[in-house]
Design a protein around this motif. Structure first.
Motif, PDB file in Angstrom:
ATOM      1  N   TYR A   1       3.502  11.005   7.504  1.00 32.82           N
ATOM      2  CA  TYR A   1       4.245   9.749   7.630  1.00 32.82           C
ATOM      3  C   TYR A   1       3.314   8.594   7.290  1.00 32.82           C
ATOM      4  O   TYR A   1       2.212   8.476   7.842  1.00 32.82           O
ATOM      5  CB  TYR A   1       4.786   9.566   9.051  1.00 32.82           C
ATOM      6  CG  TYR A   1       5.482   8.228   9.254  1.00 32.82           C
ATOM      7  CD1 TYR A   1       6.787   8.034   8.830  1.00 32.82           C
ATOM      8  CD2 TYR A   1       4.813   7.157   9.848  1.00 32.82           C
ATOM      9  CE1 TYR A   1       7.416   6.811   9.001  1.00 32.82           C
ATOM     10  CE2 TYR A   1       5.440   5.929  10.024  1.00 32.82           C
ATOM     11  CZ  TYR A   1       6.744   5.764   9.601  1.00 32.82           C
ATOM     12  OH  TYR A   1       7.373   4.558   9.758  1.00 32.82           O
TER      13      TYR A   1
ATOM     14  N   ASN B   1       3.583   4.257   6.423  1.00 28.44           N
ATOM     15  CA  ASN B   1       4.396   3.047   6.298  1.00 28.44           C
ATOM     16  C   ASN B   1       3.474   1.850   6.117  1.00 28.44           C
ATOM     17  O   ASN B   1       2.777   1.443   7.041  1.00 28.44           O
ATOM     18  CB  ASN B   1       5.288   2.858   7.535  1.00 28.44           C
ATOM     19  CG  ASN B   1       6.330   1.761   7.336  1.00 28.44           C
ATOM     20  OD1 ASN B   1       6.283   1.002   6.371  1.00 28.44           O
ATOM     21  ND2 ASN B   1       7.280   1.685   8.245  1.00 28.44           N
TER      22      ASN B   1
ATOM     23  N   PHE C   1       6.244  11.016  -0.043  1.00 25.89           N
ATOM     24  CA  PHE C   1       6.704   9.761   0.548  1.00 25.89           C
ATOM     25  C   PHE C   1       7.853   9.176  -0.264  1.00 25.89           C
ATOM     26  O   PHE C   1       8.044   9.504  -1.436  1.00 25.89           O
ATOM     27  CB  PHE C   1       5.559   8.757   0.653  1.00 25.89           C
ATOM     28  CG  PHE C   1       4.409   9.239   1.492  1.00 25.89           C
ATOM     29  CD1 PHE C   1       4.646   9.977   2.650  1.00 25.89           C
ATOM     30  CD2 PHE C   1       3.093   8.984   1.137  1.00 25.89           C
ATOM     31  CE1 PHE C   1       3.601  10.440   3.423  1.00 25.89           C
ATOM     32  CE2 PHE C   1       2.040   9.436   1.902  1.00 25.89           C
ATOM     33  CZ  PHE C   1       2.293  10.173   3.053  1.00 25.89           C
TER      34      PHE C   1
ATOM     35  N   SER D   1       8.378   3.644   2.400  1.00 25.46           N
ATOM     36  CA  SER D   1       6.988   3.505   2.828  1.00 25.46           C
ATOM     37  C   SER D   1       6.313   2.285   2.222  1.00 25.46           C
ATOM     38  O   SER D   1       5.298   1.820   2.743  1.00 25.46           O
ATOM     39  CB  SER D   1       6.190   4.754   2.440  1.00 25.46           C
ATOM     40  OG  SER D   1       6.658   5.891   3.123  1.00 25.46           O
TER      41      SER D   1
END
Length: 513
Positions: free
Chosen positions: A289, A291, A310, A314
């Motif tokens: 993950y 961001n 991704f 993101s």
């Protein structure tokens, strides 16, 4: 599923050592309060007492301090207990674990808590406790877990917490702490989880981060931290989850992030970070993950390692990023002339000449048709009213945006954020939330309301309703699922052909995007 009042006759079991009443629906006589606890003072061998969760509305009696001197575990989680924590709690000198979470407690943490020298776990979360963290907590040298999440605590985080070398978990999030983050916390070499999120902490992040060698989770989101991210953070090679989102951090993403080889989740969104995304982050093989949305990042998005997994979410809100089409950003410029560059030349030099001719002809036609179609347009516009025109409450907006979830964030402006909201009747709207911490926000809200009152045009996004109170102001706008026109005109990944561009210029389909 046991019901009825918690029995006072349990105090007659004088040899009782362990009593577990949790996970039931027990109540108590309001006139007697939590008197059954007082009855247990005759159980002099009692070492473990679990009374929650139950529905034991009432105040903790002072007699709780007269419970067995052998008591090691006291758990009253989720019992709807109100009132203050009695100072007599400090008499339970052999307590190893005290949990009073998810109650309606008020007042402050008593100073006598410092007398619990053997305590290893102290949890007072999701209550109405307020005030300062007493310095006496720093005397609890055996403390391994301190959880004071979601209260109304304020002031500074005591630097002396850095002396509690036994701490493995420190959770102080969702309070009202101010001042800087104590650099002394970097001395906690054995800490595994540190959560200071959703406070009002400010100033730079300390370079002493590198001292927390064992940390696995570091949650610092939703504060006012500023300055650069310290490079020493790369020394946290056991770190799995790192969140620095919703601060005002600036400068580049440190190259040292690539040294955090265990990292699985990284959230740097909603800051003022600039520069490029280090290509060295491709080395983070466990990163699932990422961001970095709504910063000022630029340059090419790395395309190796886990970056292939991704999505555009993101990286949204960084206008100068470029990379693969899957990220919905502009293509990076190569060494060779591409078809896109030829298209750009055509749009800059040739299209304006053609457009002038078309606009001149279209203007004449438009003027002739306007008078005939004016009445039809008004009728058509009035037929497009939304399901309701009433003012929307803050709580309806809160539910529609799932508590302003970052998953529903679709835009970021100079005076606030825009969320996608889905209401109870199925209506979808774009919700523009004004940041009232900015001096100009309230004036801007009033100015927009005034302008909206006086302007009507079919190519302007409609305003559905508003929400306004002294602490919150928002406009509900018509939701455009295809994004804005600028994206379609100037982004390589959202291509419009020549017919579509000309049609937009002569005002036929400008509103469809």
């Amino acid at each position: 599923m046991l019901t009825g009042n918690a029995p006072t006759f349990l105090g007659e079991l004088t040899f009782l050592r362990r009593l577990f009443l949790g996970g039931n629906l027990l109540t108590n006589d309001p006139s007697l309060g939590l008197s059954f606890l007082s009855s247990l003072t005759d159980c002099r061998s009692l070492s473990e007492l679990v009374i929650g969760p139950n529905r034991l509305h009432g105040v903790l009696p002072n007699s709780v301090g007269n419970l067995s001197a052998s008591l090691e575990f006291l758990d009253a989680t989720g019992c709807h207990i109100n009132g203050m924590i009695p100072s007599e709690i400090g008499n339970l000198s052999n307590l190893v674990s005290l949990t009073l979470g998810d109650n309606d407690l008020i007042g402050s943490i008593p100073e006598t808590i410092g007398k619990l020298q053997k305590i290893q776990q102290l949890q007072v979360y999701y209550t109405e406790i307020q005030g300062l963290i007493p310095d006496n907590i720093c005397k609890l040298t055996n403390l391994g877990e301190l959880n004071l999440m979601s209260n109304k605590l304020y002031g500074s985080i005591p630097s002396c917490l850095g002396n509690l070398t036994s701490l493995r978990t420190l959770q102080l999030g969702s309070n009202a702490f101010t001042s800087n983050m104590p650099s002394a916390l970097g001395s906690l070499k054995g800490i595994l989880l540190l959560n200071l999120s959703s406070n009002f902490l400010l100033g730079p992040l300390p370079q002493a981060f590198g001292g927390m060698k064992s940390i696995v989770q570091l949650q610092l989101s939703g504060n006012q931290f500023s300055g650069y991210i310290p490079t020493s953070i790369g020394e946290l090679q056991n770190l799995i989850n790192l969140s620095l989102s919703r601060n005002i951090l600036q400068g580049p993403i440190p190259e040292s992030f690539a040294d955090m080889v265990s990292l699985e989740s990284l959230d740097l969104s909603l800051n003022n970070l600039s520069g490029t995304i280090p290509k060295s982050l491709e080395k983070l093989l466990h990163l699932s993950y990422l961001n970095v949305s709504f910063n000022d990042l630029s340059g090419e998005i790395p395309n190796g390692g886990t970056f292939n997994n991704f999505t555009a979410g993101s990286f949204i809100g960084n206008d100068e990023l470029c990379g693969a089409p899957q990220f919905h950003v502009k293509a990076c410029k190569g060494n060779k002339r591409t078809r896109f560059s030829k298209t750009k030349i055509f749009l800059v030099f040739i299209l304006p000449s053609i457009a002038l001719i078309i606009i001149a002809a279209a203007t004449v036609i438009w003027l002739l048709r306007r008078r005939a179609s004016n009445t039809h347009i008004l009728v058509q516009e009035n037929s497009l009213l939304y399901p309701f025109n009433k003012r929307i409450s803050y709580y309806e907006i809160l539910q529609a945006t799932n508590n302003f979830s970052e998953d529903n964030l679709i835009g970021k402006g100079s005076i606030g954020l825009v969320y996608k909201g889905i209401f109870y009747n199925g209506m979808v709207a774009a919700i523009k939330v004004f940041n009232l911490q900015l001096e100009a926000a309230s004036k801007c809200f009033e100015a927009e309301c005034e302008a909206i009152r006086n302007i009507r045009h079919r190519n302007l996004v409609k305003v559905i309703s508003s929400c306004s109170n002294p602490d919150f102001k928002a406009l509900l706008l018509e939701y455009m699922p295809n994004g804005n026109l600028e994206k379609w005109l100037y982004t390589h990944n959202y291509y419009l052909d020549m017919d579509q561009r000309i049609s937009i210029m002569i005002d036929n389909t400008g509103r469809q995007a």
